[in-house]
Design a protein around this motif. Structure first.
Motif, PDB file in Angstrom:
ATOM      1  N   ILE A   1      54.904   1.884  -0.215  1.00 16.28           N
ATOM      2  CA  ILE A   1      54.072   1.340  -1.277  1.00 16.28           C
ATOM      3  C   ILE A   1      54.380   2.095  -2.565  1.00 16.28           C
ATOM      4  O   ILE A   1      54.283   3.321  -2.633  1.00 16.28           O
ATOM      5  N   MET A   2      54.754   1.314  -3.594  1.00 12.36           N
ATOM      6  CA  MET A   2      55.181   1.892  -4.860  1.00 12.36           C
ATOM      7  C   MET A   2      54.178   1.559  -5.958  1.00 12.36           C
ATOM      8  O   MET A   2      53.621   0.467  -5.999  1.00 12.36           O
ATOM      9  N   ALA A   3      53.976   2.501  -6.868  1.00  8.93           N
ATOM     10  CA  ALA A   3      53.115   2.272  -8.023  1.00  8.93           C
ATOM     11  C   ALA A   3      53.957   1.818  -9.208  1.00  8.93           C
ATOM     12  O   ALA A   3      55.123   2.207  -9.345  1.00  8.93           O
ATOM     13  N   GLY A   4      53.379   0.975 -10.043  1.00  8.09           N
ATOM     14  CA  GLY A   4      54.073   0.521 -11.233  1.00  8.09           C
ATOM     15  C   GLY A   4      54.849  -0.753 -11.000  1.00  8.09           C
ATOM     16  O   GLY A   4      54.580  -1.515 -10.065  1.00  8.09           O
ATOM     17  N   SER A   5      55.843  -0.992 -11.858  1.00 12.27           N
ATOM     18  CA  SER A   5      56.678  -2.185 -11.772  1.00 12.27           C
ATOM     19  C   SER A   5      57.977  -1.859 -11.055  1.00 12.27           C
ATOM     20  O   SER A   5      58.441  -0.702 -11.085  1.00 12.27           O
ATOM     21  N   PRO A   6      58.602  -2.852 -10.395  1.00 13.91           N
ATOM     22  CA  PRO A   6      59.869  -2.608  -9.697  1.00 13.91           C
ATOM     23  C   PRO A   6      60.951  -2.061 -10.630  1.00 13.91           C
ATOM     24  O   PRO A   6      61.023  -2.438 -11.806  1.00 13.91           O
ATOM     25  N   VAL A   7      61.769  -1.172 -10.106  1.00 14.65           N
ATOM     26  CA  VAL A   7      62.859  -0.565 -10.862  1.00 14.65           C
ATOM     27  C   VAL A   7      64.171  -0.789 -10.114  1.00 14.65           C
ATOM     28  O   VAL A   7      64.184  -1.236  -8.965  1.00 14.65           O
ATOM     29  N   ALA A   8      65.281  -0.499 -10.753  1.00 11.44           N
ATOM     30  CA  ALA A   8      66.598  -0.644 -10.129  1.00 11.44           C
ATOM     31  C   ALA A   8      66.725   0.302  -8.943  1.00 11.44           C
ATOM     32  O   ALA A   8      66.028   1.320  -8.858  1.00 11.44           O
ATOM     33  N   ALA A   9      67.648  -0.040  -8.035  1.00  9.10           N
ATOM     34  CA  ALA A   9      67.797   0.740  -6.803  1.00  9.10           C
ATOM     35  C   ALA A   9      68.039   2.212  -7.091  1.00  9.10           C
ATOM     36  O   ALA A   9      67.457   3.092  -6.427  1.00  9.10           O
TER      37      ALA A   9
ATOM     38  N   MET B   1      49.142  -1.309 -10.867  1.00  4.23           N
ATOM     39  CA  MET B   1      49.903  -2.281 -10.076  1.00  4.23           C
ATOM     40  C   MET B   1      50.689  -1.574  -8.976  1.00  4.23           C
ATOM     41  O   MET B   1      51.252  -0.505  -9.202  1.00  4.23           O
ATOM     42  N   THR B   2      50.705  -2.149  -7.806  1.00  5.99           N
ATOM     43  CA  THR B   2      51.524  -1.637  -6.710  1.00  5.99           C
ATOM     44  C   THR B   2      52.379  -2.765  -6.139  1.00  5.99           C
ATOM     45  O   THR B   2      52.074  -3.939  -6.328  1.00  5.99           O
ATOM     46  N   TYR B   3      53.476  -2.375  -5.495  1.00  2.76           N
ATOM     47  CA  TYR B   3      54.319  -3.354  -4.811  1.00  2.76           C
ATOM     48  C   TYR B   3      54.897  -2.711  -3.555  1.00  2.76           C
ATOM     49  O   TYR B   3      54.860  -1.484  -3.390  1.00  2.76           O
ATOM     50  N   LYS B   4      55.402  -3.554  -2.663  1.00  2.52           N
ATOM     51  CA  LYS B   4      55.955  -3.086  -1.395  1.00  2.52           C
ATOM     52  C   LYS B   4      57.478  -3.049  -1.484  1.00  2.52           C
ATOM     53  O   LYS B   4      58.110  -4.038  -1.870  1.00  2.52           O
ATOM     54  N   ALA B   5      58.053  -1.927  -1.103  1.00  9.02           N
ATOM     55  CA  ALA B   5      59.507  -1.774  -1.049  1.00  9.02           C
ATOM     56  C   ALA B   5      59.904  -1.590   0.409  1.00  9.02           C
ATOM     57  O   ALA B   5      59.508  -0.607   1.050  1.00  9.02           O
ATOM     58  N   GLU B   6      60.635  -2.567   0.945  1.00  8.08           N
ATOM     59  CA  GLU B   6      61.080  -2.495   2.336  1.00  8.08           C
ATOM     60  C   GLU B   6      62.414  -1.761   2.377  1.00  8.08           C
ATOM     61  O   GLU B   6      63.457  -2.290   1.988  1.00  8.08           O
ATOM     62  N   TYR B   7      62.384  -0.485   2.810  1.00 11.41           N
ATOM     63  CA  TYR B   7      63.591   0.340   2.893  1.00 11.41           C
ATOM     64  C   TYR B   7      64.346  -0.030   4.175  1.00 11.41           C
ATOM     65  O   TYR B   7      63.808   0.095   5.276  1.00 11.41           O
ATOM     66  N   ILE B   8      65.575  -0.469   4.020  1.00 10.83           N
ATOM     67  CA  ILE B   8      66.405  -0.965   5.129  1.00 10.83           C
ATOM     68  C   ILE B   8      67.612  -0.058   5.282  1.00 10.83           C
ATOM     69  O   ILE B   8      68.243   0.320   4.283  1.00 10.83           O
ATOM     70  N   TRP B   9      67.948   0.294   6.518  1.00 14.90           N
ATOM     71  CA  TRP B   9      69.151   1.091   6.735  1.00 14.90           C
ATOM     72  C   TRP B   9      69.825   0.716   8.039  1.00 14.90           C
ATOM     73  O   TRP B   9      69.260   0.027   8.882  1.00 14.90           O
ATOM     74  N   ILE B  10      71.079   1.179   8.197  1.00 12.11           N
ATOM     75  CA  ILE B  10      71.878   0.938   9.399  1.00 12.11           C
ATOM     76  C   ILE B  10      71.779   2.200  10.254  1.00 12.11           C
ATOM     77  O   ILE B  10      72.021   3.309   9.768  1.00 12.11           O
ATOM     78  N   ASP B  11      71.426   2.039  11.521  1.00 18.21           N
ATOM     79  CA  ASP B  11      71.190   3.208  12.367  1.00 18.21           C
ATOM     80  C   ASP B  11      72.474   3.711  13.022  1.00 18.21           C
ATOM     81  O   ASP B  11      73.585   3.279  12.685  1.00 18.21           O
ATOM     82  N   GLY B  12      72.332   4.602  13.982  1.00 18.56           N
ATOM     83  CA  GLY B  12      73.490   5.210  14.633  1.00 18.56           C
ATOM     84  C   GLY B  12      73.746   4.711  16.034  1.00 18.56           C
ATOM     85  O   GLY B  12      74.492   5.348  16.799  1.00 18.56           O
ATOM     86  N   THR B  13      73.176   3.569  16.413  1.00 20.07           N
ATOM     87  CA  THR B  13      73.375   3.022  17.745  1.00 20.07           C
ATOM     88  C   THR B  13      74.847   2.657  17.948  1.00 20.07           C
ATOM     89  O   THR B  13      75.479   2.074  17.072  1.00 20.07           O
ATOM     90  N   GLU B  14      75.390   3.007  19.108  1.00 19.93           N
ATOM     91  CA  GLU B  14      76.778   2.691  19.442  1.00 19.93           C
ATOM     92  C   GLU B  14      76.818   1.822  20.692  1.00 19.93           C
ATOM     93  O   GLU B  14      75.955   1.935  21.558  1.00 19.93           O
TER      94      GLU B  14
END
Length: 343
Positions: free
Chosen positions: A25-33, A1-14
């Protein structure tokens, strides 16, 4: 099984940071952050590094179901670190963490009212081409196609936030055409900030499907039109139990250099919005009052009646960094309550 993890971050734009994201793309089942792997990115493309040393690190800190992709897919909010393991200079969450921990015993909670404006190309949604709509008045909490613009996007965004498990507590149309608001909370300082950033990402992503953009510009239309804020509601255990603590918190926010210390960190372009008009206090003045939407800090009328409750800091811009505004309010108010022996 695979699932998609959308990694979101705040950039350095001023002067106002942007949200960025990419898919892992992650293998296995979803886990805690905290169990998700760290990842890297090119900081030279996000105003967070120079090209000769461009690697930066994403460390997951919050995850939730991805309501757009559905299934087992997740959204993953990350802090940005340098490769030596220290928080990046743009990582404002890292500055909030110790303040939230220090005052955890006061049980601070927040509700943030996020205003925003939809744009269709270069004009606000609902503004006629080459002109202006009728003056403000009927748009706020209005109904009908002549006064409301973008409701289908708003409803879809609300559904997405709820499906993600975010603490969304309401939505409403705002004073200017194409302008809306959603509220996050009441939850703790880190929780409200994490969830607000995710809700902002979902707002942009949802509007994208309608070929409409959403902006947090604090004054999207110059002239006699309301700006966009992020009114920040705040309380501690002592404030929820007694009125003296309410007054102490209001006084602490107005003490010495505190008004300017806060305002200068409450979002870029704040002097365009806090003019003393359009339900604001002037940016360089501080006052608080009961039921006063022209005050810097409002005490809701029901709070005065009940002699307990919360306060509303009306100064933060729509584009404020929630990690910054919650840190400042917790530090100022909780320190003031400590000094007054009201904890």
């Amino acid at each position: 099984m695979t699932y998609k993890a959308e990694y979101i971050w705040i950039d350095g734009t001023e002067p106002t940071a942007k949200l960025r994201s990419k898919t892992k793309i992650m293998a296995g089942s979803p886990v805690a952050a905290e169990e998700l792997p760290v990842w890297g990115f090119d900081g030279s493309s996000t105003n967070q590094a120079e090209g000769h040393a461009s690697d930066r690190v994403l460390k997951p800190v919050f995850s939730c179901p991805d309501p757009i992709r559905g299934g087992a897919n997740v959204l993953v909010l990350c802090e940005v670190f340098d490769i030596d393991g220290t928080p990046h200079a743009s990582n404002t969450r890292a500055l909030l963490r110790p303040v939230a921990e220090r005052f955890a015993g006061q049980e601070a909670i927040f509700g943030i009212e996020q205003e925003y404006t939809f744009f269709d190309g270069a004009r606000p949604l609902g503004f006629p081409v080459g002109g202006f709509p009728a003056a403000q008045g009927g748009y706020y909490c209005g109904v009908g196609a002549d006064e409301i613009f973008g409701r289908e996007i708003v409803e879809k965004h609300l559904d997405h936030c709820l499906a993600a498990g975010l603490s969304i507590s309401g939505i409403n149309a705002e004073v200017m055409p194409g302008q809306w608001e959603f509220q996050v909370g009441p939850v703790g300082p880190l929780e409200v900030s994490d969830q607000l950033w995710i809700a902002r990402w979902l707002l942009y992503r949802t509007a994208e499907d309608f070929n409409v953009s959403a902006t947090l510009d604090p004054k999207p239309v110059k002239g006699d039109w309301n700006g966009a804020g992020a009114h920040t509601n705040f309380s501690t255990k002592a404030m929820r139990e007694g009125y003296d603590a309410i007054i102490t918190a209001c006084e602490a926010l107005g003490e010495g250099s505190k008004p300017m210390d806060h305002v200068k960190n409450y979002g870029a372009g704040i002097d365009d919005r806090l003019t003393g008009l359009h339900e604001t206090a002037p940016w360089d003045q501080y006052k608080y009052g009961v039921s006063d939407r022209g005050a810097s800090v409002r005490i809701p009328w029901q709070v005065e009646v009940d002699k307990k409750g919360y306060i509303e800091d009306r100064r933060p811009n729509a584009n404020v960094d929630p990690y910054v505004v919650t840190r400042l309010i917790v530090d100022t108010c909780c320190t003031g309550l400590e000094k007054a022996g009201q904890v």
